[in-house]
Design a protein around this motif. Structure first.
Motif, mmCIF file in Angstrom:
data_model
loop_
_atom_site.group_PDB
_atom_site.id
_atom_site.type_symbol
_atom_site.label_atom_id
_atom_site.label_comp_id
_atom_site.label_asym_id
_atom_site.label_seq_id
_atom_site.Cartn_x
_atom_site.Cartn_y
_atom_site.Cartn_z
ATOM 1 N N ALA A 112 0.870 -1.185 0.000
ATOM 2 C CA ALA A 112 0.000 0.000 0.000
ATOM 3 C C ALA A 112 0.905 1.232 0.000
ATOM 4 C CB ALA A 112 -0.915 -0.012 1.216
ATOM 5 N N PRO A 113 1.328 1.686 -1.180
ATOM 6 C CA PRO A 113 2.336 2.756 -1.260
ATOM 7 C C PRO A 113 1.846 4.139 -0.884
ATOM 8 C CG PRO A 113 1.562 2.185 -3.459
ATOM 9 C CD PRO A 113 0.932 1.197 -2.516
ATOM 10 N N GLY A 114 0.526 4.292 -0.669
ATOM 11 C CA GLY A 114 0.001 5.615 -0.353
ATOM 12 C C GLY A 114 0.135 6.027 1.100
ATOM 13 N N GLY A 115 0.756 5.185 1.928
ATOM 14 C CA GLY A 115 0.903 5.529 3.340
ATOM 15 C C GLY A 115 -0.379 5.288 4.112
ATOM 16 N N ASP A 116 -0.453 5.841 5.309
ATOM 17 C CA ASP A 116 -1.648 5.639 6.122
ATOM 18 C C ASP A 116 -2.561 6.865 6.079
ATOM 19 O OD1 ASP A 116 -1.077 7.459 8.474
ATOM 20 O OD2 ASP A 116 0.652 6.139 8.654
ATOM 21 N N VAL A 162 -14.410 7.469 1.583
ATOM 22 C CA VAL A 162 -13.428 6.842 2.458
ATOM 23 C C VAL A 162 -14.121 5.996 3.526
ATOM 24 C CG1 VAL A 162 -11.724 7.324 4.265
ATOM 25 C CG2 VAL A 162 -11.620 8.556 2.083
ATOM 26 N N PHE A 163 -15.147 6.565 4.131
ATOM 27 C CA PHE A 163 -15.833 5.880 5.217
ATOM 28 C C PHE A 163 -16.578 4.651 4.697
ATOM 29 C CE2 PHE A 163 -19.068 5.674 8.700
ATOM 30 C CZ PHE A 163 -18.168 5.496 9.732
ATOM 31 N N ASP A 210 -4.096 3.239 -6.011
ATOM 32 C CA ASP A 210 -5.282 3.823 -6.649
ATOM 33 C C ASP A 210 -6.098 4.697 -5.696
ATOM 34 O OD1 ASP A 210 -4.800 2.510 -9.098
ATOM 35 O OD2 ASP A 210 -5.630 0.659 -8.281
ATOM 36 N N GLY A 211 -5.590 4.909 -4.484
ATOM 37 C CA GLY A 211 -6.296 5.745 -3.526
ATOM 38 C C GLY A 211 -7.368 5.020 -2.732
ATOM 39 N N ASN A 212 -7.404 3.684 -2.805
ATOM 40 C CA ASN A 212 -8.392 2.912 -2.050
ATOM 41 C C ASN A 212 -7.855 2.515 -0.685
ATOM 42 O OD1 ASN A 212 -10.440 2.784 -4.126
ATOM 43 N ND2 ASN A 212 -9.048 1.429 -5.225
ATOM 44 N N LEU A 213 -8.766 2.357 0.262
ATOM 45 C CA LEU A 213 -8.375 2.041 1.630
ATOM 46 C C LEU A 213 -8.075 0.558 1.803
ATOM 47 C CD1 LEU A 213 -9.331 4.887 2.237
ATOM 48 C CD2 LEU A 213 -10.495 4.009 4.259
#
Length: 431
Positions: free
Chosen positions: A100-104, A125-126, A156-159
């Motif tokens: 998950a390269p987008g961090g937390d 997001v929620f 891709d910006g997904n959680l």
């Protein structure tokens, strides 16, 4: 610092049991280091968490690692961080996980000028967080440490919900059917857990969701955790202030989740019916969701129910008696098997609908359709049923239009558009 750099560089590029090439250090915790790595077989990027066996045993953390592995092996969901495999040597344990390269989520929020999201973005997001937790709860896994630091973001910006080290599994329940171990991060932990009372794991996760939703909308915590006893008192008195820019439906949702009484607190599984997640059934909103991005509809929340042998037998084409009663079901309904996730299946159906002229609705949405349908478009409902851990049965039904429209619908075109999402297409032979 120099010694650390040298040690890290010696790791870089070294093969791990002939399967993975370790790369740069992504992060470190008290008991683990996480490296970027590459699968030698296919070249796919992964994350490898490296843990020291003797240290785990000496500190009692081995139990936590075993719990994390047991929990993650039960879960396969687009918004849950995937555990690919576990490797071990005499001195190390390696957890090979999805990257998950987008961090937390906490870091992402901290990088924003307002430290919060617009409400529409917060909803998306929620929704993903809730979808992951409903799925986990349905499989007997209660996270117990839901917080922004444990919610990662993929390319891709997904959680991706991660860190199941404190998760409770079915065997964690006492004879009274409740959990008793107090754990978690105080600012996100339910008051009944902090007070060391018996608690419901699903309701405890619901409280954590309420805190996260507040943070997403407000940009700060609802309760300051500098003094835990004081924080508990404020939580019981509901002493928090929702900023003026938050909409009324969102305010009501926060209030229902931050209910200090777990018996009346909104459960995570009930969130699907909350007005904040409702979307208009207009053609514009349906097609906009299908063409533009994440579809926010009830389908995304439902953990598909499991099928038993009798259910499967009853769906056999040879036992379809609908034709005896003049029901044109064969032209209105189709089924297919898939190994894709529910979210991937919904997304592909939406993309196909934009090309073939139909739009997706949930069962309740189908009940709200006008009797004559919508001119120029066909409404299709979908139901998913779990055949096994990795196999779903998808039922599609045309909900609007007369018999001629059903006869003319391009089911074969749909099958082609769905491509590899379809593992096996259910064909009814005409007698």
């Amino acid at each position: 610092m120099a010694g650390t750099k040298s040690k890290s560089s010696s790791k870089a590029g070294s093969p791990l049991l002939g399967k993975y090439e370790l790369g740069r250090l992504l992060g470190r915790g008290t008991f683990a280091k996480v490296y970027h790595a590459r699968c030698l077989a296919g070249g796919d990027p992964v994350a490898v968490k490296v843990l020291d066996k003797p240290e785990l045993s000496a500190t009692g953390m081995a139990v936590r690692v075993l719990r994390e592995v047991s929990a993650m092996r039960r879960l396969r969901h687009p918004n849950v961080l995937r555990l690919h495999e576990v490797l071990a040597t005499r001195s190390k344990v390696y957890l090979v996980m999805e990257l998950a390269p987008g961090g937390d989520l906490l870091s992402r929020l901290a990088s924003l000028p307002t430290r919060r999201l617009p409400e529409q973005a917060a909803r998306r997001v929620f929704l993903q967080l809730v979808s992951a937790l409903i799925y986990s709860h349905a499989r007997g896994v209660f996270h117990r440490d839901v917080k922004p630091q444990n919610v990662l973001i993929d390319a891709d910006g997904n959680l991706k919900v991660s860190d199941f080290g404190l998760a409770a599994l079915p065997d964690s329940l006492r004879d009274d059917g409740h959990l008793h171990t107090a754990c978690g991060t105080p600012a996100f932990t339910a008051p009944e857990v902090l007070r060391r009372k018996a608690y419901d794991g699903a309701k405890a996760d619901a409280w954590s969701c309420g805190v996260i939703l507040f943070v997403l909308l407000a940009g700060h915590l609802p309760f300051d955790d500098a003094n835990i006893a004081d924080m508990c008192r404020k939580a019981h008195r509901r002493e928090y202030v929702v900023p003026r820019w938050v909409s009324q439906p969102a305010r009501r949702l926060v209030s229902r989740l931050l209910d200090p009484n777990p018996a009346t607190r909104l459960a995570v599984a009930e969130l699907a019916s909350h007005p904040w997640f409702k979307r208009s059934l207009s053609v514009d909103s349906q097609l906009g969701g299908l063409l533009g991005g994440q579809a926010e509809r009830e389908l995304a929340f439902q953990a598909p129910p499991a099928l038993n042998a009798f259910d499967i037998i009853s769906m056999s084409p040879g036992l379809d008696l609908s034709g005896l009663f003049g029901d044109n079901r064969r032209t209105r309904e189709k089924r297919f098997m898939t190994t894709a996730s529910p979210e991937q299946t919904v997304e592909r159906l939406g993309q196909a609908g934009a090309k073939l002229g139909y739009f997706m609705v949930g069962k309740k949405g189908a009940e709200r359709l006008p009797l004559g349908g919508l001119s120029g478009l066909v409404a299709m409902s979908m139901e998913m049923l779990e055949v096994s851990a990795e196999l779903m049965l998808v039922e599609l039904r045309l909900e609007a239009g007369d018999g001629d429209e059903a006869e003319a619908f391009g089911w074969e075109d749909l099958r082609v558009e769905l491509g590899d999402v379809v593992t096996a297409w259910h064909v009814c032979e005409e007698g």
